[in-house]
Scaffold this motif. Structure first.
Motif, PDB file in Angstrom:
ATOM      1  N   GLU A  10      39.925 -27.587 -15.083  1.00  0.00           N
ATOM      2  CA  GLU A  10      38.791 -27.740 -14.160  1.00  0.00           C
ATOM      3  C   GLU A  10      38.266 -26.367 -13.774  1.00  0.00           C
ATOM      4  N   ILE A  11      36.948 -26.280 -13.653  1.00  0.00           N
ATOM      5  CA  ILE A  11      36.295 -25.075 -13.137  1.00  0.00           C
ATOM      6  C   ILE A  11      35.266 -25.527 -12.110  1.00  0.00           C
ATOM      7  N   GLN A  12      35.355 -24.963 -10.911  1.00  0.00           N
ATOM      8  CA  GLN A  12      34.372 -25.240  -9.866  1.00  0.00           C
ATOM      9  C   GLN A  12      33.634 -23.944  -9.554  1.00  0.00           C
ATOM     10  N   ILE A  13      32.301 -24.050  -9.495  1.00  0.00           N
ATOM     11  CA  ILE A  13      31.472 -22.868  -9.260  1.00  0.00           C
ATOM     12  C   ILE A  13      30.575 -23.131  -8.063  1.00  0.00           C
ATOM     13  N   ASP A  14      30.577 -22.199  -7.119  1.00  0.00           N
ATOM     14  CA  ASP A  14      29.689 -22.299  -5.962  1.00  0.00           C
ATOM     15  C   ASP A  14      28.253 -22.138  -6.440  1.00  0.00           C
ATOM     16  N   GLU A  15      27.366 -22.925  -5.876  1.00  0.00           N
ATOM     17  CA  GLU A  15      25.958 -22.910  -6.298  1.00  0.00           C
ATOM     18  C   GLU A  15      25.306 -21.544  -6.151  1.00  0.00           C
ATOM     19  N   ILE A  16      25.792 -20.744  -5.246  1.00  0.00           N
ATOM     20  CA  ILE A  16      25.230 -19.400  -5.020  1.00  0.00           C
ATOM     21  C   ILE A  16      25.248 -18.567  -6.303  1.00  0.00           C
ATOM     22  N   LEU A  17      26.251 -18.809  -7.171  1.00  0.00           N
ATOM     23  CA  LEU A  17      26.389 -18.023  -8.393  1.00  0.00           C
ATOM     24  C   LEU A  17      25.490 -18.508  -9.521  1.00  0.00           C
ATOM     25  N   LEU A  18      24.902 -19.667  -9.381  1.00  0.00           N
ATOM     26  CA  LEU A  18      24.108 -20.233 -10.471  1.00  0.00           C
ATOM     27  C   LEU A  18      22.805 -19.469 -10.726  1.00  0.00           C
ATOM     28  N   ASN A  19      22.407 -18.648  -9.790  1.00  0.00           N
ATOM     29  CA  ASN A  19      21.175 -17.873  -9.944  1.00  0.00           C
ATOM     30  C   ASN A  19      21.412 -16.474 -10.502  1.00  0.00           C
ATOM     31  N   ASP A  20      22.679 -16.096 -10.670  1.00  0.00           N
ATOM     32  CA  ASP A  20      22.995 -14.752 -11.142  1.00  0.00           C
ATOM     33  C   ASP A  20      23.995 -14.857 -12.300  1.00  0.00           C
ATOM     34  N   LYS A  21      23.465 -14.936 -13.505  1.00  0.00           N
ATOM     35  CA  LYS A  21      24.276 -15.146 -14.697  1.00  0.00           C
ATOM     36  C   LYS A  21      25.375 -14.087 -14.855  1.00  0.00           C
ATOM     37  N   GLU A  22      25.020 -12.833 -14.677  1.00  0.00           N
ATOM     38  CA  GLU A  22      25.981 -11.740 -14.856  1.00  0.00           C
ATOM     39  C   GLU A  22      27.119 -11.828 -13.844  1.00  0.00           C
ATOM     40  N   GLN A  23      26.791 -12.087 -12.595  1.00  0.00           N
ATOM     41  CA  GLN A  23      27.819 -12.200 -11.567  1.00  0.00           C
ATOM     42  C   GLN A  23      28.713 -13.423 -11.840  1.00  0.00           C
ATOM     43  N   LEU A  24      28.114 -14.530 -12.248  1.00  0.00           N
ATOM     44  CA  LEU A  24      28.874 -15.734 -12.592  1.00  0.00           C
ATOM     45  C   LEU A  24      29.854 -15.433 -13.722  1.00  0.00           C
ATOM     46  N   GLU A  25      29.397 -14.765 -14.752  1.00  0.00           N
ATOM     47  CA  GLU A  25      30.266 -14.419 -15.879  1.00  0.00           C
ATOM     48  C   GLU A  25      31.434 -13.545 -15.413  1.00  0.00           C
ATOM     49  N   ASP A  26      31.142 -12.556 -14.557  1.00  0.00           N
ATOM     50  CA  ASP A  26      32.193 -11.674 -14.040  1.00  0.00           C
ATOM     51  C   ASP A  26      33.240 -12.471 -13.254  1.00  0.00           C
ATOM     52  N   TYR A  27      32.775 -13.362 -12.381  1.00  0.00           N
ATOM     53  CA  TYR A  27      33.701 -14.185 -11.591  1.00  0.00           C
ATOM     54  C   TYR A  27      34.541 -15.090 -12.492  1.00  0.00           C
ATOM     55  N   LEU A  28      33.898 -15.691 -13.487  1.00  0.00           N
ATOM     56  CA  LEU A  28      34.629 -16.573 -14.405  1.00  0.00           C
ATOM     57  C   LEU A  28      35.707 -15.803 -15.163  1.00  0.00           C
TER      58      LEU A  28
END
Length: 108
Positions: free
Chosen positions: A52-70
């Motif tokens: 399972e992976i859960q992502i806060d919606e705040i990260l959905l607008n910043d692809k680079e930051q989302l990738e870093d967090y993942l």
């Protein structure tokens, strides 16, 4: 001599079966890792399968930051799962090994 050898072979086969049973059990052990700000959560088995992976919606607008967090969170989850996996499997393997001089440090 053959009795000792047969006993050792039986013990090794029993240990192999215990290792396989432990691997199956580790598929049911879930570990959770969360990013520092709690924006990403990863659930992984002790055999390192991401469940399972859960992502806060705040990260959905910043692809680079989302990738870093993942990357950060998944790597930490894998590290945690690997530690549990290796500890469990080495304990089972060590328990089943015959007492052979010089090999007592093999599974530490």
């Amino acid at each position: 001599m053959f009795g000792d050898m047969m006993g050792m072979m039986g013990k090794l086969k029993e240990t192999q079966q215990k290792v396989e049973a432990t691997k199956k059990r580790l598929n049911t052990v879930s570990l959770e890792e969360t990013s520092p700000e709690g924006l990403v959560k990863v659930v992984i088995t002790a055999n390192r399968a991401v469940k399972e992976i859960q992502i806060d919606e705040i990260l959905l607008n910043d692809k680079e930051q989302l990738e870093d967090y993942l990357i950060l969170t998944i790597n930490k989850a894998i590290e945690k799962a690997t530690q549990v996996n290796e500890t469990e499997l080495s304990a089972v393997a060590k328990e089943g090994m015959p007492n052979i001089p010089g090999m007592d440090n093999l599974f530490k």
